[in-house]
Design a protein around this motif. Structure first.
Motif, mmCIF file in Angstrom:
data_model
loop_
_atom_site.group_PDB
_atom_site.id
_atom_site.type_symbol
_atom_site.label_atom_id
_atom_site.label_comp_id
_atom_site.label_asym_id
_atom_site.label_seq_id
_atom_site.Cartn_x
_atom_site.Cartn_y
_atom_site.Cartn_z
ATOM 1 N N PHE A 188 0.786 -1.086 0.055
ATOM 2 C CA PHE A 188 -0.013 0.033 0.279
ATOM 3 C C PHE A 188 0.971 1.312 -0.047
ATOM 4 C CE2 PHE A 188 -3.085 2.786 2.081
ATOM 5 C CZ PHE A 188 -3.954 2.761 1.264
ATOM 6 N N PHE A 197 -10.079 3.085 6.910
ATOM 7 C CA PHE A 197 -10.503 2.818 5.657
ATOM 8 C C PHE A 197 -10.987 4.429 5.005
ATOM 9 C CE2 PHE A 197 -12.309 -1.781 5.306
ATOM 10 C CZ PHE A 197 -10.921 -2.117 5.276
ATOM 11 N N PRO A 228 -10.937 -1.721 -0.701
ATOM 12 C CA PRO A 228 -10.636 -3.017 -0.253
ATOM 13 C C PRO A 228 -11.403 -4.163 -0.433
ATOM 14 C CG PRO A 228 -11.956 -1.579 1.284
ATOM 15 C CD PRO A 228 -11.861 -0.998 0.238
ATOM 16 N N GLU A 229 -10.832 -5.305 -0.668
ATOM 17 C CA GLU A 229 -11.224 -6.630 -0.895
ATOM 18 C C GLU A 229 -10.913 -7.778 -0.067
ATOM 19 O OE1 GLU A 229 -10.196 -8.887 -4.641
ATOM 20 O OE2 GLU A 229 -9.719 -6.872 -5.104
#
Length: 86
Positions: free
Chosen positions: A21, A62, A78-79
Motif C-alpha cells: 500500500f 478505511f 478494500p477486498e
C-alpha cells in the motif's frame, strides 16, 4: 468479547499489505509530481500526519485510506479474497 491472536504468518501478511500500500502511495505521488506537503493539503491534514503515514508510524482507517486515494486521484476498494490453498 472476541479476541484474535495474530500468528507470525498473519503478521507477515499484514506487513506485506502495508508495504505494498505504501509503495503504491509513493509511486502515485511521484507520478503526480506531488510532495508530502501537497498531499497533506489535498487531504486537509497536517504534514506531520502524512510523514507518520509514510513511515508506517500510524494506523489509519478505511476513511483515511479513501481520502488518500481521492487526494492521489485513485480509487480505493478494500477486498477480501478466498485463500488459495496449494
Amino acid at each position: 468479547l472476541i479476541t484474535y491472536t495474530l500468528t507470525l504468518d498473519s503478521v507477515r501478511t499484514v506487513d506485506h499489505i502495508a508495504s505494498s500500500f505504501l509503495r503504491r502511495i509513493l509511486m502515485r505521488m511521484r507520478a503526480l509530481g506531488i510532495n508530502q506537503s501537497e498531499l497533506a493539503q489535498r487531504m486537509k491534514v497536517s504534514k506531520p500526519y502524512i510523514t507518520k503515514v509514510l513511515h508506517q508510524d500510524v494506523n489509519f482507517s478505511f476513511r483515511t485510506a479513501a481520502k488518500l486515494a481521492q487526494a492521489l486521484e485513485m480509487d480505493f476498494f478494500p477486498e477480501l479474497r478466498e485463500k488459495v490453498r496449494s
